[in-house]
Design a protein around this motif. Structure first.
Motif, short mmCIF file in Angstrom:
data_model
loop_
_atom_site.label_atom_id
_atom_site.label_comp_id
_atom_site.label_asym_id
_atom_site.label_seq_id
_atom_site.Cartn_x
_atom_site.Cartn_y
_atom_site.Cartn_z
N VAL A 170 -0.29 0.12 -3.88
CA VAL A 170 -0.97 -1.14 -3.65
C VAL A 170 -1.55 -1.12 -2.24
O VAL A 170 -0.81 -1.18 -1.26
N LEU A 285 1.91 -4.82 -0.82
CA LEU A 285 2.70 -5.51 -1.84
C LEU A 285 2.93 -6.98 -1.55
O LEU A 285 3.13 -7.76 -2.47
N LEU A 289 -2.48 -10.70 -3.91
CA LEU A 289 -2.80 -9.81 -5.03
C LEU A 289 -3.44 -10.60 -6.16
O LEU A 289 -3.04 -11.72 -6.45
N GLN A 293 -3.86 -7.35 -10.82
CA GLN A 293 -2.96 -6.43 -10.13
C GLN A 293 -1.50 -6.76 -10.42
O GLN A 293 -0.69 -5.88 -10.72
N LEU A 297 1.76 -4.70 -12.13
CA LEU A 297 3.01 -4.50 -11.38
C LEU A 297 4.20 -5.10 -12.12
O LEU A 297 5.32 -4.60 -12.01
#
Length: 408
Positions: A170, A285, A289, A293, A297
């Motif tokens: 990421v 992270l 986001l 995304q 994850l």
């Protein structure tokens, strides 16, 4: 940082920006633009509670908040970034005109800096500890097989960062930057204005300046609700972290850092833990986001799904974390994207994009958990009320190093 490293970071920034722009364009999967966009606009809106809402330290820097004031231990942050492929006519000038509910006056100016520094991953100069770092990951009353991974701080101090310590899957995505724009502007600036605890983003927005096309869009999403968390000891020695689900959350990520200091103020072993089942830390992270995304994850168990409201911190983490523990919970949120002109109905027609705009959201809370003391910064022990008094995060010693060195 070497010139080669700088070029590498610049290339990554351009790649990340390009991917984000394609995602922001309606129908981008069906048809790519014939040209443009000339201008790209990026907004990042955050809600911060707990220890991080004190207006200092890490992501709680005063410039990001409502003038450093506290309001029921909840603060809001807002970042604006404009990048253009055009040169300015004269000195660069651009303003973001917001709805009245933003409480920021008629407009805020987007300042054009001479340079931008990328904060490094790792520990600041002069605060590199001795001893070891014990790395744990995953939710559960006990740590999984192969844990902890032990890292010698002496190697970190020598610049030998073990592969896989920081997330490489990421990337940090700041949107427009000096590196990927001919002309660039950002806010907060030196105008003395800051987003306020009562500010709202809902309504019509307009961005106008002398180096980009005029940008106009209307937002339906506001700042996310603050996170409310609780921490409870379990018979196994682990600690159960629980929180109230908040609207629009697409996933959650928890983390904890801990360690001890001797009477001379020297550091011993330190502990780093993440709720990620795939041992993911740092990198992008904990940034803003996109829902797409986060969905990926969640599928690979790096991020907890939006239905989750608890995570057990392993007993081994609590045992090894020592005298001082600092935790953080992040809720990723929605995104609104715009492009002008819209994608043509005819897929063969030229699509010359003038501008794109993207608005990302997240909410986060943090706490300090020290044995023998009530949870600080919005986190109680043993089911205490989570709405504690605001606490300012330490800036020196163990607390400062944990916060600044690990991007907390």
């Amino acid at each position: 940082m070497t010139t080669k490293s700088s070029l590498h970071l610049s290339t990554l920034a351009v790649l990340a920006s390009s991917v984000a722009l394609l995602a922001a364009m309606p129908g981008a999967a069906q048809q790519k633009p014939s040209s443009g966009p000339v201008a790209r606009y990026d907004m990042r809106a955050g809600t911060i509670s707990g220890a991080g809402a004190g207006g200092r330290g890490g992501m709680g820097a005063a410039m990001m908040f409502g003038g450093g004031r506290r309001s029921n231990n909840v603060q809001r942050e807002l970042y604006l970034r404009l990048g253009s492929s055009q040169a300015a006519t004269g000195s660069p000038k651009a303003d973001h005109f917001m709805p009245d509910g933003a409480l920021l006056g008629r407009s805020v100016p987007l300042a054009t800096p001479r340079e931008e520094r990328v904060p490094p991953e790792g520990f600041p100069e002069g605060q590199r500890p001795k001893g070891r770092l014990l790395v744990y990951w995953g939710c559960g009353e006990h740590a999984g097989a192969g844990q902890p991974v032990v890292i010698d701080f002496a190697r970190l101090a020598a610049g030998q960062v073990p592969p896989g310590l920081w997330s490489s899957t990421v990337l940090r995505d700041w949107g427009p930057t000096i590196a990927n724009s001919r002309t660039f502007g950002r806010w907060p600036a030196e105008d003395g204005k800051f987003v306020k605890p009562g500010s709202s983003l809902i309504g019509a927005h307009r961005v106008a300046g002398n180096y980009s096309p005029e940008i106009s869009f209307t937002l339906a999403k506001d700042f996310m609700a603050p996170l409310a968390t609780r921490l409870r000891s379990l018979p196994s020695g682990s600690r159960l972290l629980a929180w109230d689900a908040i609207p629009d959350a697409t996933g959650y990520l928890a983390g904890l850092f801990g360690g001890s200091m001797n009477q001379r103020g020297e550091m011993g072993d330190m502990v780093m833990w993440s709720s990620s089942a795939t041992r993911q830390f740092g990198g992008g992270l904990e940034d803003w986001l996109s829902p797409g995304q986060v969905a990926g994850l969640v599928r690979d168990r790096t991020v907890l799904g939006p239905e989750k409201t608890s995570c057990a911190i392993p007993a081994e983490v609590i045992r090894d974390a020592g005298q001082f523990r600092m935790g953080r919970l992040t809720a990723f949120g929605p995104e609104e994207s715009f492009a002008y002109p819209p994608r043509p109905a005819n897929p063969k027609a030229a699509w010359n994009v003038q501008w794109t705009a993207r608005v990302r959201h997240k909410s986060s809370t943090s706490w300090m958990d020290m044995p023998g003391m009530g949870g600080m910064g919005g986190m109680g022990q043993g089911g205490d009320d989570p709405r504690g008094q605001p606490q300012e995060r330490p800036r020196r010693g163990l607390g400062g190093m944990l916060g600044g060195g690990l991007g907390f």
